[in-house]
Design a protein around this motif. Structure first.
Motif, PDB file in Angstrom:
ATOM      1  N   PRO A 373       5.178  -9.337   5.472  1.00 46.25           N
ATOM      2  CA  PRO A 373       5.784  -8.127   4.896  1.00 46.25           C
ATOM      3  C   PRO A 373       5.106  -7.683   3.603  1.00 46.25           C
ATOM      4  O   PRO A 373       4.985  -6.474   3.344  1.00 46.25           O
ATOM      5  CB  PRO A 373       7.237  -8.552   4.640  1.00 46.25           C
ATOM      6  N   LEU A 374       4.645  -8.643   2.789  1.00 45.54           N
ATOM      7  CA  LEU A 374       3.965  -8.289   1.543  1.00 45.54           C
ATOM      8  C   LEU A 374       2.612  -7.648   1.832  1.00 45.54           C
ATOM      9  O   LEU A 374       2.222  -6.662   1.200  1.00 45.54           O
ATOM     10  CB  LEU A 374       3.779  -9.538   0.681  1.00 45.54           C
ATOM     11  N   ALA A 376       1.751  -6.107   4.650  1.00 51.23           N
ATOM     12  CA  ALA A 376       1.988  -4.802   5.276  1.00 51.23           C
ATOM     13  C   ALA A 376       2.332  -3.746   4.235  1.00 51.23           C
ATOM     14  O   ALA A 376       1.853  -2.602   4.299  1.00 51.23           O
ATOM     15  CB  ALA A 376       3.117  -4.920   6.302  1.00 51.23           C
ATOM     16  N   ASP A 377       3.137  -4.120   3.248  1.00 51.34           N
ATOM     17  CA  ASP A 377       3.510  -3.187   2.186  1.00 51.34           C
ATOM     18  C   ASP A 377       2.294  -2.809   1.349  1.00 51.34           C
ATOM     19  O   ASP A 377       2.090  -1.643   0.994  1.00 51.34           O
ATOM     20  CB  ASP A 377       4.604  -3.818   1.323  1.00 51.34           C
ATOM     21  N   ALA A 378       1.456  -3.815   1.037  1.00 50.53           N
ATOM     22  CA  ALA A 378       0.271  -3.554   0.215  1.00 50.53           C
ATOM     23  C   ALA A 378      -0.727  -2.652   0.928  1.00 50.53           C
ATOM     24  O   ALA A 378      -1.423  -1.849   0.290  1.00 50.53           O
ATOM     25  CB  ALA A 378      -0.386  -4.877  -0.166  1.00 50.53           C
ATOM     26  N   GLY A 380       0.063  -0.332   3.063  1.00 57.25           N
ATOM     27  CA  GLY A 380       0.671   0.945   3.390  1.00 57.25           C
ATOM     28  C   GLY A 380       1.196   1.049   4.804  1.00 57.25           C
ATOM     29  O   GLY A 380       1.315   2.154   5.344  1.00 57.25           O
ATOM     30  N   TRP A 381       1.510  -0.075   5.411  1.00 58.08           N
ATOM     31  CA  TRP A 381       2.034  -0.059   6.779  1.00 58.08           C
ATOM     32  C   TRP A 381       3.543   0.139   6.824  1.00 58.08           C
ATOM     33  O   TRP A 381       4.144   0.123   7.890  1.00 58.08           O
ATOM     34  CB  TRP A 381       1.682  -1.360   7.495  1.00 58.08           C
ATOM     35  N   GLY A 382       4.140   0.275   5.663  1.00 56.35           N
ATOM     36  CA  GLY A 382       5.580   0.469   5.600  1.00 56.35           C
ATOM     37  C   GLY A 382       6.308  -0.799   5.197  1.00 56.35           C
ATOM     38  O   GLY A 382       5.730  -1.885   5.100  1.00 56.35           O
ATOM     39  N   LYS A 383       7.592  -0.638   4.930  1.00 56.50           N
ATOM     40  CA  LYS A 383       8.441  -1.763   4.536  1.00 56.50           C
ATOM     41  C   LYS A 383       8.888  -2.519   5.792  1.00 56.50           C
ATOM     42  O   LYS A 383       9.561  -1.952   6.656  1.00 56.50           O
ATOM     43  CB  LYS A 383       9.666  -1.261   3.772  1.00 56.50           C
ATOM     44  N   LEU A 384       8.493  -3.756   5.886  1.00 53.86           N
ATOM     45  CA  LEU A 384       8.857  -4.589   7.020  1.00 53.86           C
ATOM     46  C   LEU A 384       9.624  -5.811   6.539  1.00 53.86           C
ATOM     47  O   LEU A 384       9.503  -6.223   5.385  1.00 53.86           O
ATOM     48  CB  LEU A 384       7.594  -5.048   7.772  1.00 53.86           C
ATOM     49  N   SER A 385      10.400  -6.384   7.417  1.00 56.08           N
ATOM     50  CA  SER A 385      11.107  -7.622   7.087  1.00 56.08           C
ATOM     51  C   SER A 385      10.993  -8.570   8.270  1.00 56.08           C
ATOM     52  O   SER A 385      10.982  -8.149   9.424  1.00 56.08           O
ATOM     53  CB  SER A 385      12.587  -7.358   6.769  1.00 56.08           C
TER      54      SER A 385
END
Length: 661
Positions: A373-374, A376-378, A380-385
Motif C-alpha cells: 500500500p505504501l 502504491a500510494d507513492a 500514484g496508484w491510489g490508496k490501497l489497503s
C-alpha cells in the motif's frame, strides 16, 4: 539546568560512540592492541552518559518541568506519578532515547561478556555497535532532541499523555519490545565483524548464538505484551489485526526465528554459513525498517508516532546505508566461502533448512502486504489497503506446515536419519495426535469444525513428538533421573519453545473458531445470554479518577444460576482534551475470558454494549511466555554460555582466512 545536563550527556555519548566506531576498528587493522583495548571502556562511557540523559529526562517529568517541550506535550500535573515516568517513552523523542539507552546497554553487556574473545573480533564487534549508536544518537540530537526548551513562554500546564497510553502496558511493553528489536544489533555486529575480518568460519555462530536467543526471547514476550495490551485496552476484544505497525515487530521475529535455527546448524555442522550471515543482516535491517515505519509518518496506526517527514528521511537514509553497506560487504566476502560438509534427506539439516525456507516465505508475504500500500500510494496508484484476508490466506497454511516440521525435526539426526527409524519414532505420536484431533471438536457445542480438528492434531503432534524424543534419549539410561541429568538444558528449552508454539496454536485456533460476541442495547436491569453465560447490567454510575470522569457499568455474570463474575466496564472522558476511552470489564480464566465493553450512550438511559465469551484466548500469551522463557534459559546452558576462554581459543584455532577482495 537538568535538561541541559541531559543534552550535554547525549553529546558526550555521541563523541564516545564516534571514538568507539573508529579507534578499535583501526587498531584491528594495524595490529595496535592498545587501540583495540579501548573498546570496552568507550562502550561503558557511552552507556553511562546515555543513562544520565535518561535520568535527567525522567526527573523533568517527575517535577512537571513544562519548559521542556517534550514534557509539555506528553505529561500533565494531574497524571499519576507512575504514568509520568512511563511517559518518558510515551512519545517520539523519549521512545527514541529509550531505544538508544537499550542499544548502549546491549553494547556494554557485550563488552563485559566478551573478555575472552580474540581481541580483534571483540574490537570489531563493539566498533560496529558503536557505528549503530552514532546513527541513532545523531538522529536524536539533530532531529528529535527530547531536551528542547519552550523558553521564553513555557506553559503552566502540559497537554497530557495520550489516554491510550495511560495504562500498565506502556510501562512494560515498549522496553521489552525494544530489548528484542535492539538486541538483534548484536547478531548483526558479529556478522559484520566476521565479514570485515575475512575469516568466515562457524566460530562467530557460537559467539553470537546466546545473544540472538536472548534478543528473540525479549521480542517474543514484547510482541505478546503488545497483543495483550491491545486486547484489553482498545475495547474491541481483538488480539491481532495485521496492523502495519504490528507487522513491523513481527517481521524481525520471523527473521530472528530463522536466524536462531540457522545458527544452530552453522555452529554444529559448519553449514549454511553464508545464509546465516545474511539472516543476521536481514533481521536487524527489519528492526530498522520497523523504526522507519513507526516514526516516519507514512503510516496511520494507533501504534505509530506521526512525525515530521524529515525525521523519516533521516531514518530511511540510515536504513539504506546500513542495508546497502552490509550487503555490499557480504557480496565481496561470501563468494569465497565453501562448505565441504554434506547431508542427506531426512537429516536434521534438511528439516532446519525447510524451517528457514518456510519462515522466509512467510516473512516476505508479510513484508509485501505491509509495504505494497505504501509503494502504491507513492507511485500514484491510489490508496490501497491490505487486510487480514490476504495475510490469513497465506500465513495460516504456511505456518501449519511449519508446525508439522516442528514435531518431526527434533526426532532426526545430523547428517542422516534412517527412514525406518524416523517412521518408528513418529508412529505413536501421529496416531495419538490424530485420535485427539478427531475426538476433541466433538466436545464443543454446535457443528463439528474440521479446522479445530486440524489445530488439535498439529498441536498434540508437537507435544507427543517431544515426549517421544525424551523417551528415545532416556531409553538406554540406567534410570530416568540419570538420563535427565545428562541431557543439556538446551534440549529442554527447545521443546519448551515448541510446546509454547503448540499452546499458542490452540489459543489462536479456538478463540478464532469458537468466539461468541453480541452487540446489544442495554439499560440498567436488562440482561442477555451469550454462550451459556447470563449478563445483567445492574446499574450505571459516575466515577471520578485522578484525571478523568467515567461512566461505569456494574455487570453481574452468572453461569448455571451461579455468579461467576462482577464486571466494571467504563467509558472515560479525560479532563485534558476531552478524549473518550473505553476500559473493558474482563473476567480472565485459563479456558475462557468473559469480556464486556461499553459503547456509546443512547437515548432513554440505554447504552451500546459489546459482550464476548472468548475461549482459550489466554493460551495465546501463555504460549508466547513459554517461548520467551525457553529463549532466556538457553543462555545458561553450559554449551551456549557467553564465550569462555576455552571456547575462544578453540574457535580461534579453527578460523579459516578468506582472501581480501
Amino acid at each position: 539546568m537538568i535538561p541541559e545536563l541531559g543534552h550535554f550527556a547525549l553529546v558526550l555519548s555521541l563523541g564516545l560512540s564516534l571514538l568507539l566506531s573508529v579507534l578499535p576498528l583501526s587498531g584491528s587493522f594495524n595490529g595496535r592492541a592498545l587501540w583495540m583495548s579501548t573498546a570496552p571502556s568507550l562502550a561503558t562511557g557511552s552507556f553511562v552518559f546515555v543513562a544520565l540523559a535518561f535520568v535527567c529526562l525522567s526527573y523533568s517529568f517527575a517535577i512537571d518541568d513544562f519548559s521542556v517541550a517534550y514534557v509539555a506535550s506528553n505529561s500533565n500535573s494531574l497524571l499519576p506519578w507512575y504514568y509520568k515516568l512511563s511517559a518518558v517513552w510515551g512519545g517520539h523523542e523519549g521512545s527514541l532515547l529509550l531505544w538508544v539507552l537499550i542499544l548502549t546497554v546491549w553494547t556494554w553487556a557485550v563488552a563485559l561478556k566478551s573478555a575472552h574473545m580474540p581481541i580483534e573480533m571483540r574490537a570489531r564487534v563493539l566498533a560496529v555497535m558503536g557505528m549503530v549508536a552514532v546513527g541513532f544518537l545523531s538522529f536524536t540530537l539533530f532531529t528529535s532532541n527530547p531536551f528542547d526548551r519552550l523558553l521564553p513562554g513555557a506553559p503552566v500546564e502540559g497537554s497530557d499523555l495520550n489516554p491510550l497510553l495511560q495504562d500498565f502496558g506502556l510501562i512494560i511493553h515498549p522496553p521489552m519490545l525494544y530489548m528484542g528489536y535492539v538486541g538483534f544489533s548484536v547478531s548483526f555486529a558479529f556478522a559484520i565483524a566476521t565479514l570485515i575480518s575475512g575469516r568466515l568460519d562457524s566460530a562467530w555462530a557460537r559467539w553470537s548464538r546466546p545473544w540472538t536467543n536472548l534478543a528473540w526471547a525479549f521480542l517474543t514476550v514484547g510482541i505478546a505484551l503488545g497483543s495483550w495490551w491491545a486486547y484489553y485496552e482498545l475495547g474491541w476484544g481483538g488480539w491481532w489485526f495485521w496492523d502495519p505497525v504490528e507487522n513491523a515487530s513481527f517481521m524481525p521475529w520471523l527473521a530472528g526465528t530463522a536466524l536462531m535455527h540457522s545458527l544452530a546448524v552453522t555452529e554444529k555442522r559448519g553449514v549454511f554459513k553464508s545464509w546465516t550471515l545474511l539472516l543476521a543482516i536481514f533481521t536487524f535491517s527489519l528492526s530498522l525498517l520497523g523504526t522507519f515505519l513507526v516514526r516516519s509518518g507514512v503510516l496511520t496506526s494507533v501504534h505509530a508516532f506521526a512525525t515530521d517527514p524529515e525525521r523519516g528521511l533521516f531514518i530511511l537514509a540510515f536504513l539504506l546505508l546500513v542495508v546497502g553497506g552490509s550487503l555490499t560487504l557480504y557480496a565481496l566476502r561470501v563468494p569465497a566461502v565453501r562448505s565441504s560438509v554434506s547431508f542427506l534427506g531426512f537429516s536434521r539439516e534438511w528439516f532446519l533448512l525447510s524451517n528457514n525456507v518456510l519462515l522466509v516465505v512467510v516473512l516476505f508475504t508479510v513484508l509485501l502486504g505491509t509495504l505494497y500500500p505504501l509503494i502504491a500510494d507513492a507511485l500514484g496508484w491510489g490508496k490501497l489497503s491490505v487486510g487480514p484476508p490476504y495475510f490469513n490466506r497465506f500465513f495460516i497454511p504456511l505456518m501449519g506446515i511449519l508446525c508439522v516440521l516442528l514435531a518431526v525435526g527434533p526426532l532426526t539426526q545430523y547428517k542422516r536419519t534412517p527412514a525406518a527409524k524416523l517412521l518408528s519414532n513418529l508412529r505413536w505420536p501421529f496416531v495419538g495426535a490424530l485420535l485427539l484431533g478427531v475426538v476433541t471438536p466433538l466436545a464443543a457445542d454446535g457443528p463439528y469444525l474440521w479446522q479445530a480438528s486440524v489445530a488439535v492434531f498439529i498441536a498434540s503432534w508437537i507435544v507427543f513428538a517431544a515426549v517421544q524424543d525424551l523417551r528415545t534419549k532416556l531409553r538406554h539410561r540406567a534410570s530416568w533421573r540419570e538420563g535427565l541429568s545428562k541431557l543439556p538444558l538446551s534440549f529442554f528449552c527447545m521443546h519448551l519453545a515448541h510446546l509454547g508454539m503448540a499452546v499458542t496454536l490452540i489459543g489462536v485456533s479456538f478463540v478464532s473458531l469458537f468466539n461468541e460476541a453480541r452487540d446489544v442495547r442495554l439499560s440498567p436491569g436488562k440482561s442477555l445470554d451469550v454462550a451459556g453465560y447470563h449478563f445483567e447490567l445492574v446499574e450505571m454510575r459516575k466515577l471520578r479518577g485522578p484525571n478523568y470522569l467515567a461512566d461505569e457499568g456494574l455487570v453481574v455474570v452468572t453461569y448455571g444460576g451461579e455468579e461467576v463474575a462482577v464486571l466494571l466496564p467504563q467509558k472515560r472522558r479525560y479532563f485534558s482534551g476531552g478524549n473518550l476511552m473505553t476500559e473493558a470489564g474482563i473476567d480472565a480464566g485459563l479456558f475462557r475470558d468473559v469480556f464486556v465493553a461499553l459503547g456509546e450512550p443512547l437515548d432513554n438511559g440505554d447504552w451500546a454494549v459489546r459482550v464476548q465469551v472468548k475461549p482459550f484466548v489466554r493460551w495465546i500469551w501463555l504460549g508466547a511466555l513459554f517461548m520467551g522463557i525457553a529463549g532466556l534459559l538457553t543462555v545458561w546452558d553450559k554449551r551456549y554460555r557467553f564465550v569462555t576462554r576455552k571456547a575462544a581459543i578453540s574457535a580461534e584455532a579453527q578460523e579459516v582466512p578468506v582472501a581480501a577482495p
